[in-house]
Enzyme design. Structure first.
Site, PDB file in Angstrom:
ATOM      1  N   GLU A   1      -6.887   4.408   7.745  1.00 39.40           N
ATOM      2  CA  GLU A   1      -6.706   5.852   7.486  1.00 39.40           C
ATOM      3  C   GLU A   1      -7.945   6.442   6.817  1.00 39.40           C
ATOM      4  O   GLU A   1      -8.283   7.605   7.037  1.00 39.40           O
ATOM      5  CB  GLU A   1      -5.434   6.074   6.654  1.00 39.40           C
ATOM      6  CG  GLU A   1      -4.190   5.872   7.513  1.00 39.40           C
ATOM      7  CD  GLU A   1      -2.971   5.338   6.777  1.00 39.40           C
ATOM      8  OE1 GLU A   1      -2.943   5.376   5.537  1.00 39.40           O
ATOM      9  OE2 GLU A   1      -2.038   4.861   7.471  1.00 39.40           O
TER      10      GLU A   1
ATOM     11  N   HIS B   1      -9.491   0.877   4.697  1.00 40.33           N
ATOM     12  CA  HIS B   1      -8.232   1.096   5.400  1.00 40.33           C
ATOM     13  C   HIS B   1      -8.460   2.018   6.600  1.00 40.33           C
ATOM     14  O   HIS B   1      -9.274   2.935   6.537  1.00 40.33           O
ATOM     15  CB  HIS B   1      -7.195   1.714   4.444  1.00 40.33           C
ATOM     16  CG  HIS B   1      -5.827   1.713   5.055  1.00 40.33           C
ATOM     17  ND1 HIS B   1      -5.424   2.672   5.937  1.00 40.33           N
ATOM     18  CD2 HIS B   1      -4.792   0.839   4.943  1.00 40.33           C
ATOM     19  CE1 HIS B   1      -4.183   2.389   6.345  1.00 40.33           C
ATOM     20  NE2 HIS B   1      -3.785   1.285   5.744  1.00 40.33           N
TER      21      HIS B   1
ATOM     22  N   SER C   1       3.258  -2.196  10.295  1.00 40.46           N
ATOM     23  CA  SER C   1       4.706  -2.203  10.517  1.00 40.46           C
ATOM     24  C   SER C   1       5.368  -3.539  10.169  1.00 40.46           C
ATOM     25  O   SER C   1       6.274  -3.993  10.867  1.00 40.46           O
ATOM     26  CB  SER C   1       5.030  -1.791  11.957  1.00 40.46           C
ATOM     27  OG  SER C   1       4.593  -0.464  12.189  1.00 40.46           O
TER      28      SER C   1
ATOM     29  N   ASN D   1       0.861  -1.183   0.000  1.00 41.31           N
ATOM     30  CA  ASN D   1       0.000   0.000   0.000  1.00 41.31           C
ATOM     31  C   ASN D   1       0.900   1.236   0.000  1.00 41.31           C
ATOM     32  O   ASN D   1       1.506   1.559   1.009  1.00 41.31           O
ATOM     33  CB  ASN D   1      -0.887  -0.043   1.258  1.00 41.31           C
ATOM     34  CG  ASN D   1      -1.696   1.224   1.435  1.00 41.31           C
ATOM     35  OD1 ASN D   1      -1.786   2.063   0.534  1.00 41.31           O
ATOM     36  ND2 ASN D   1      -2.298   1.375   2.611  1.00 41.31           N
ATOM     37  N   TRP D   2       0.978   1.876  -1.149  1.00 41.31           N
ATOM     38  CA  TRP D   2       1.905   3.013  -1.280  1.00 41.31           C
ATOM     39  C   TRP D   2       1.399   4.272  -0.580  1.00 41.31           C
ATOM     40  O   TRP D   2       2.128   5.234  -0.442  1.00 41.31           O
ATOM     41  CB  TRP D   2       2.127   3.341  -2.758  1.00 41.31           C
ATOM     42  CG  TRP D   2       2.891   2.319  -3.540  1.00 41.31           C
ATOM     43  CD1 TRP D   2       3.092   1.007  -3.221  1.00 41.31           C
ATOM     44  CD2 TRP D   2       3.569   2.538  -4.785  1.00 41.31           C
ATOM     45  NE1 TRP D   2       3.834   0.391  -4.193  1.00 41.31           N
ATOM     46  CE2 TRP D   2       4.150   1.305  -5.170  1.00 41.31           C
ATOM     47  CE3 TRP D   2       3.727   3.637  -5.617  1.00 41.31           C
ATOM     48  CZ2 TRP D   2       4.885   1.163  -6.341  1.00 41.31           C
ATOM     49  CZ3 TRP D   2       4.456   3.493  -6.786  1.00 41.31           C
ATOM     50  CH2 TRP D   2       5.040   2.271  -7.142  1.00 41.31           C
ATOM     51  N   LYS D   3       0.127   4.292  -0.223  1.00 33.96           N
ATOM     52  CA  LYS D   3      -0.476   5.486   0.396  1.00 33.96           C
ATOM     53  C   LYS D   3      -0.238   6.721  -0.481  1.00 33.96           C
ATOM     54  O   LYS D   3      -0.167   6.594  -1.697  1.00 33.96           O
ATOM     55  CB  LYS D   3       0.046   5.663   1.821  1.00 33.96           C
ATOM     56  CG  LYS D   3      -0.094   4.372   2.632  1.00 33.96           C
ATOM     57  CD  LYS D   3       0.068   4.552   4.092  1.00 33.96           C
ATOM     58  CE  LYS D   3      -0.103   3.195   4.769  1.00 33.96           C
ATOM     59  NZ  LYS D   3      -0.076   3.257   6.213  1.00 33.96           N
TER      60      LYS D   3
ATOM     61  N   GLY E   1       2.914  -1.219   4.296  1.00 32.64           N
ATOM     62  CA  GLY E   1       2.898   0.212   3.980  1.00 32.64           C
ATOM     63  C   GLY E   1       4.318   0.722   3.783  1.00 32.64           C
ATOM     64  O   GLY E   1       4.930   0.526   2.726  1.00 32.64           O
ATOM     65  N   GLY E   2       4.875   1.318   4.819  1.00 30.98           N
ATOM     66  CA  GLY E   2       6.194   1.959   4.735  1.00 30.98           C
ATOM     67  C   GLY E   2       7.255   1.134   4.011  1.00 30.98           C
ATOM     68  O   GLY E   2       7.962   1.653   3.142  1.00 30.98           O
TER      69      GLY E   2
ATOM     70  N   GLY F   1       2.184   2.144  10.782  1.00 29.87           N
ATOM     71  CA  GLY F   1       3.100   3.276  10.676  1.00 29.87           C
ATOM     72  C   GLY F   1       3.775   3.656  11.990  1.00 29.87           C
ATOM     73  O   GLY F   1       4.377   4.721  12.102  1.00 29.87           O
TER      74      GLY F   1
ATOM     75  N   GLU G   1      -5.367  -5.347  10.385  1.00 25.44           N
ATOM     76  CA  GLU G   1      -4.367  -4.302  10.614  1.00 25.44           C
ATOM     77  C   GLU G   1      -4.693  -3.550  11.899  1.00 25.44           C
ATOM     78  O   GLU G   1      -5.477  -2.594  11.886  1.00 25.44           O
ATOM     79  CB  GLU G   1      -4.385  -3.297   9.459  1.00 25.44           C
ATOM     80  CG  GLU G   1      -4.045  -3.892   8.114  1.00 25.44           C
ATOM     81  CD  GLU G   1      -3.492  -2.831   7.166  1.00 25.44           C
ATOM     82  OE1 GLU G   1      -2.360  -3.005   6.711  1.00 25.44           O
ATOM     83  OE2 GLU G   1      -4.174  -1.825   6.920  1.00 25.44           O
TER      84      GLU G   1
HETATM   85  P1  PGA Z   1       2.714   0.233   7.643  1.00 26.66           P
HETATM   86  O1  PGA Z   1       1.288   0.392   6.949  1.00 26.66           O
HETATM   87  O2  PGA Z   1       3.336  -1.028   7.106  1.00 26.66           O
HETATM   88  O3  PGA Z   1       3.479   1.474   7.267  1.00 26.66           O
HETATM   89  O4  PGA Z   1       2.476   0.136   9.113  1.00 26.66           O
HETATM   90  C1  PGA Z   1       0.454  -0.708   6.739  1.00 26.66           C
HETATM   91  C2  PGA Z   1      -0.846  -0.259   6.131  1.00 26.66           C
HETATM   92  O5  PGA Z   1      -1.302   0.839   6.438  1.00 26.66           O
HETATM   93  O6  PGA Z   1      -1.447  -0.973   5.319  1.00 26.66           O
END
Ligand code: PGA
Length: 256
Positions: free
Chosen positions: A99, A97, A215, A9-11, A236-237, A175, A169
């Site tokens: 977010e 998600h 994470s 997930n590149w966000k 994500g990251g 994050g 998640e």
């Molecule tokens: P993260 O994000 O790996 O940066 O914690 C995961 C996600 O939001 O899908």
């Protein structure tokens, strides 16, 4: 080891030239990687989907969006429809998600509408659920994920589940660098299979692909993937860098 799914997930990262560079790096690394056991999906921002699809035409990396709107089309300035996503060549979309839930106030009903529309438009869904730290501390993790699954998958029939992947998640792990331990994740993943069985019939939970997200990094992926009910990761990251994403893919393929 069963086939794992690793999704990135590149966000809201990577403009088009950065996106192109990352995709080329991933393709190069994957071509050199003999093990080909995992399913790989990347979810760049909407703006990079078309160029990503072109770049991935002959690759085993599949493409997804990070969101869709809940209506098919209309006067919704700034929104992106499932059809638009589909027309880029993407096959997947993330829905629900944390977010989106937190910053855009998406509730269970909205998420359910989006899932139904995505399936209608033949997009596969990565359906995200998870508890906040506060709820975990109150021992409410199982209640909240039960509620999220019941509402998110409301009115679907069991046959539709094959086009849905669930991503557990925990919000406190996204994050933050704080990953759920393999034990914590395993406990919820196996519980999720029980909920799905209860809602859709015996055996449906076992068939569902359930990813862990929050994470996930090269150094913790192997431990998570060793658990029986963790079918892969939503990253994500660590997916923004070809080398660390590749290391997670390799951990899923048992290659180090
Ligand atoms: P993260 O994000 O790996 O940066 O914690 C995961 C996600 O939001 O899908």
């Amino acid at each position: 080891m069963a086939k794992k799914m690793i999704a990135g997930n590149w966000k809201m990262y990577k403009n088009n030239s950065e996106a192109l560079r990352l995709i080329k790096q991933l393709r190069n690394r994957l071509e050199k990687n003999p093990a080909r056991k995992s399913k790989i999906v990347i979810c760049p921002p909407f703006t990079a989907l078309s160029l990503a699809a072109k770049e991935l035409a002959s690759s085993r990396i599949e493409l997804g969006a990070q969101n869709i709107f809940w209506e098919e089309e209309g006067a919704y300035t700034g929104e992106i429809s499932a059809d638009m996503v589909k027309s880029t060549g993407a096959k997947w979309t993330i829905i629900g998600h944390s977010e989106r839930r937190q910053y855009f106030k998406e509730d269970e009903k909205v998420i359910n509408r989006k899932i139904k529309l995505a399936l209608k438009k033949k997009l596969k869904v990565i359906f995200c659920i998870g508890e906040t730290l506060e709820l975990r501390q109150q021992n409410l993790t199982k209640d909240i994920v039960t509620n999220q699954v019941e509402w998110g998958l409301k009115d679907l029939d069991p046959a539709q589940l094959k086009n849905i992947v669930t991503a557990y998640e925990p919000v406190w792990a996204i994050g933050t660098g704080k990953t759920a331990t393999p034990d914590q994740a395993q406990e919820i993943h196996s519980f999720l299979r029980e909920i799905i069985d209860a809602l859709f019939g015996a055996g449906t939970g076992q068939k569902m692909t359930i990813l862990y997200g929050g994470s996930v990094k090269p150094d913790n992926a192997e431990g998570l993937f060793s658990r029986p009910d963790i079918d892969g990761a939503l990253v994500g990251g660590a997916c923004l860098d070809a080398s660390s994403f590749m290391k997670i893919i390799k951990a899923g393929e048992g290659v180090f």
